[in-house]
Design a protein around this motif. Structure first.
Motif, PDB file in Angstrom:
ATOM      1  N   PRO A 174     188.726  36.060  45.114  1.00 20.79           N
ATOM      2  CA  PRO A 174     189.176  35.060  44.142  1.00 20.79           C
ATOM      3  C   PRO A 174     190.557  35.372  43.593  1.00 20.79           C
ATOM      4  O   PRO A 174     191.357  34.465  43.352  1.00 20.79           O
ATOM      5  N   ALA A 175     190.859  36.665  43.408  1.00 20.14           N
ATOM      6  CA  ALA A 175     192.165  37.056  42.879  1.00 20.14           C
ATOM      7  C   ALA A 175     193.280  36.700  43.856  1.00 20.14           C
ATOM      8  O   ALA A 175     194.344  36.209  43.455  1.00 20.14           O
ATOM      9  N   ALA A 176     193.024  36.920  45.161  1.00 21.17           N
ATOM     10  CA  ALA A 176     194.032  36.608  46.181  1.00 21.17           C
ATOM     11  C   ALA A 176     194.268  35.112  46.274  1.00 21.17           C
ATOM     12  O   ALA A 176     195.409  34.655  46.383  1.00 21.17           O
ATOM     13  N   MET A 177     193.188  34.323  46.213  1.00 20.11           N
ATOM     14  CA  MET A 177     193.328  32.873  46.276  1.00 20.11           C
ATOM     15  C   MET A 177     194.038  32.339  45.033  1.00 20.11           C
ATOM     16  O   MET A 177     194.839  31.403  45.111  1.00 20.11           O
ATOM     17  N   SER A 178     193.775  32.949  43.879  1.00 22.41           N
ATOM     18  CA  SER A 178     194.441  32.539  42.649  1.00 22.41           C
ATOM     19  C   SER A 178     195.937  32.816  42.725  1.00 22.41           C
ATOM     20  O   SER A 178     196.763  32.007  42.280  1.00 22.41           O
ATOM     21  N   VAL A 208     202.045  28.758  45.518  1.00 18.90           N
ATOM     22  CA  VAL A 208     202.259  27.432  46.094  1.00 18.90           C
ATOM     23  C   VAL A 208     202.677  26.452  44.996  1.00 18.90           C
ATOM     24  O   VAL A 208     203.533  25.584  45.215  1.00 18.90           O
ATOM     25  N   GLY A 209     202.097  26.578  43.804  1.00 15.19           N
ATOM     26  CA  GLY A 209     202.498  25.729  42.688  1.00 15.19           C
ATOM     27  C   GLY A 209     203.978  25.878  42.365  1.00 15.19           C
ATOM     28  O   GLY A 209     204.686  24.897  42.128  1.00 15.19           O
ATOM     29  N   MET A 222     198.543  21.990  49.366  1.00 16.83           N
ATOM     30  CA  MET A 222     198.603  22.433  50.753  1.00 16.83           C
ATOM     31  C   MET A 222     197.194  22.717  51.263  1.00 16.83           C
ATOM     32  O   MET A 222     196.406  23.395  50.594  1.00 16.83           O
ATOM     33  N   PRO A 223     196.847  22.204  52.454  1.00 12.33           N
ATOM     34  CA  PRO A 223     195.508  22.467  53.007  1.00 12.33           C
ATOM     35  C   PRO A 223     195.435  23.885  53.541  1.00 12.33           C
ATOM     36  O   PRO A 223     196.118  24.256  54.483  1.00 12.33           O
ATOM     37  N   ARG A 274     192.543  22.304  49.098  1.00 15.69           N
ATOM     38  CA  ARG A 274     193.994  22.271  48.921  1.00 15.69           C
ATOM     39  C   ARG A 274     194.377  23.093  47.698  1.00 15.69           C
ATOM     40  O   ARG A 274     193.718  23.013  46.661  1.00 15.69           O
ATOM     41  N   ILE A 275     195.434  23.883  47.854  1.00 20.08           N
ATOM     42  CA  ILE A 275     195.888  24.707  46.739  1.00 20.08           C
ATOM     43  C   ILE A 275     197.318  24.341  46.364  1.00 20.08           C
ATOM     44  O   ILE A 275     198.031  23.705  47.127  1.00 20.08           O
ATOM     45  N   GLY A 276     197.715  24.786  45.187  1.00 17.17           N
ATOM     46  CA  GLY A 276     199.017  24.470  44.612  1.00 17.17           C
ATOM     47  C   GLY A 276     198.782  24.106  43.159  1.00 17.17           C
ATOM     48  O   GLY A 276     198.538  22.947  42.830  1.00 17.17           O
ATOM     49  N   ASP A 277     198.785  25.112  42.294  1.00 19.23           N
ATOM     50  CA  ASP A 277     198.402  24.940  40.894  1.00 19.23           C
ATOM     51  C   ASP A 277     199.222  23.842  40.221  1.00 19.23           C
ATOM     52  O   ASP A 277     200.439  23.987  40.008  1.00 19.23           O
ATOM     53  N   ALA A 278     198.576  22.719  39.893  1.00 17.19           N
ATOM     54  CA  ALA A 278     199.269  21.585  39.279  1.00 17.19           C
ATOM     55  C   ALA A 278     199.764  21.922  37.876  1.00 17.19           C
ATOM     56  O   ALA A 278     200.789  21.399  37.434  1.00 17.19           O
ATOM     57  N   ALA A 279     199.045  22.801  37.182  1.00 19.62           N
ATOM     58  CA  ALA A 279     199.479  23.194  35.841  1.00 19.62           C
ATOM     59  C   ALA A 279     200.788  23.980  35.915  1.00 19.62           C
ATOM     60  O   ALA A 279     201.679  23.813  35.070  1.00 19.62           O
TER      61      ALA A 279
END
Length: 468
Positions: free
Chosen positions: A70-74, A80-81, A107-108, A133-138
């Motif tokens: 989870p830490a790596a994905m975060s 990406v954001g 991003m997928p 899809r990742i890329g923190d919108a905040a």
């Protein structure tokens, strides 16, 4: 509650990224809901922003399904954001101050596999895994100080797909006939197909629109560029060589893995369709993929037409004698014929999608766009619009009074179309077209069914005038 601003023209940004994870496509657009405006969405600037090699390498690993903490994905989500924010700033340039919203599709990267029972459709065919899809919108909202619309999802009852909602707006100028309103008064104007739009990306996504702009059907009709790109990118591993032994330039690029796609369809143009024997013909094998047994409201992925499919597809071609590689006794296959046959299947998928799931396509009657109302019209956007071999083949396969065109020819730049669709979805969300969303899920900023809204510092989200 934000008050409704009556100023009509809005400047926004759409951000998308394809399965290659090589670039972020950024489109700066101007949207005007005024009904007298022929094109509600105008492209101001388009910029593909490269993804740094080191970040792309980590994204590819994460997308392969490899276990990630989870830490790596975060951490990836945050990076990406920030990259999305950088892309938005670059495409806006000096006009960043005019931008009122940013719509991001992220991003997928990863896929979450459901259990075998849960992933089966009613007909028993396996459903594709969920795309994450990742890329923190905040982070994107914070770094740009702009309202951000992201996490686009269709409503529970929406069987048309979320992007088709944008198509009805983006291509509206091809449906309206300002010379006569009689066509729109026909009883079938709202129920018969007047325009088919095919976004030819990794998958070929088809949307059928009525003469009044209503979405009649939206689904993936088959592989778009996915198989052709995988063949070119992995030619050396698949044992593929150019048909012309004198084409050393192409041979070196294929062996070095430098090619990402068949530019302009040049490789396919030099090949022939390999029909083979019925029991092992490549195209016959392609039609047996479970994807084609799903209901017409279907979405495809790499689980259907990824590397495993590509390897089997290529294996159906005969090996060439090792004459050119006598010193090493190497057998090889003809890359031109393989790519040409994959292109043929992709073109047939479009024709089959129209014939089986759309039906008759009637002309929209838009004389101002240089189109007589008697011919059916199919627009190709995305990378496929730049594959001249594909476009030529579709026109050969087309029925009488059937017209294949690129979206660029009709005023919507083909490679920017997906990012323009994202921006249109962002505007529709902020205009409340799909109704109110879940405030809590949207980070407390308010939202709509089409997407979630994020604002910097908890500011109220803008409210736009609905497109008429």
């Amino acid at each position: 509650t934000a008050s409704l601003d009556r100023m009509t023209r809005r400047v926004g940004i759409g951000l998308t990224a394809g399965p290659s994870l090589a670039t972020i496509d950024a489109a700066l657009v101007e949207i005007d809901p005024n009904p007298i405006r022929l094109k509600p969405v105008e492209l101001i600037e388009f910029l593909p922003v490269p993804v740094p090699p080191d970040l792309r390498a980590r994204l590819v690993v994460a997308r392969s399904g490899a276990a990630a903490t989870p830490a790596a994905m975060s951490e990836l989500d945050t990076e990406v954001g920030k990259l999305l924010a950088d892309a938005a700033k670059k495409v806006a340039g000096a006009r960043l101050g005019e931008v009122e919203f940013i719509a991001s599709c992220g991003m997928p990267v990863a896929r979450v596999s459901a259990s075998s029972e849960e992933s089966k459709s009613d007909d028993g065919a396996g459903a594709p895994p969920e795309v994450v899809r990742i890329g923190d919108a905040a982070v994107l909202a914070r770094d740009t100080a702009k309202c951000v619309v992201s996490d686009f999802v269709p409503a529970e009852s929406d069987e048309t797909g979320v992007f088709s909602t944008a198509d009805a707006v983006l291509f509206r100028h091809l449906l309206d006939d300002t010379r006569t309103v009689e066509w729109h008064r026909k009883p079938t104007a709202d129920t018969s197909c007047a325009l088919v739009v095919v976004h030819f990306g990794a998958m070929a996504a088809m949307t059928a629109l009525s003469g009044t702009g209503r979405v009649l059907r939206s689904f993936d009709c088959g592989p778009g560029n996915m198989v052709m790109n995988l063949i070119v990118q992995n030619a050396a591993a698949l044992g593929l060589e150019p048909k012309d032994p004198k084409d050393e330039t192409l041979a070196e690029k294929l062996r070095a893995g430098e090619m990402r796609f068949d530019e302009g369809g040049k490789i396919a143009k030099g090949g022939r369709i390999y029909h083979g024997r019925t029991k092992d013909a490549p195209i016959d094998f392609a039609w047996t993929v479970p994807f084609f047994t799903r209901s017409p409201v279907r979405r495809g992925s790499e689980a259907d037409f990824g590397m495993e499919f590509t390897k089997t597809f290529v294996s159906r071609f005969p090996k060439e004698p090792p004459v050119r590689f006598a010193e090493v006794g190497k057998e090889w296959r003809n890359v031109n014929d393989v790519v040409r046959t994959a292109l043929e299947h992709a073109a047939l998928c479009i024709m089959e999608g129209i014939a089986s799931h759309v039906g008759a396509v009637h002309g929209s009657g838009n004389h101002l766009m240089g189109h007589s109302g008697s011919a059916g019209r199919v627009l190709i956007s995305g990378g496929g619009a730049y594959n001249w071999a594909l476009m030529a083949r579709l026109r050969e396969l087309g029925w009488k009074n059937f017209r294949f065109e690129t979206s660029t020819e009709c005023g919507i730049r083909a490679d920017a179309a997906q990012a323009m669709r994202a921006a249109t979805l962002g505007y529709l969300t902020l205009s409340g077209v799909a109704g109110p969303g879940d405030d809590e899920a949207a980070g407390g900023a308010g939202g709509a069914v089409l997407g979630k809204v994020y604002t910097p510092g908890g500011d109220p989200a803008p409210v736009f005038e609905p497109i008429k």
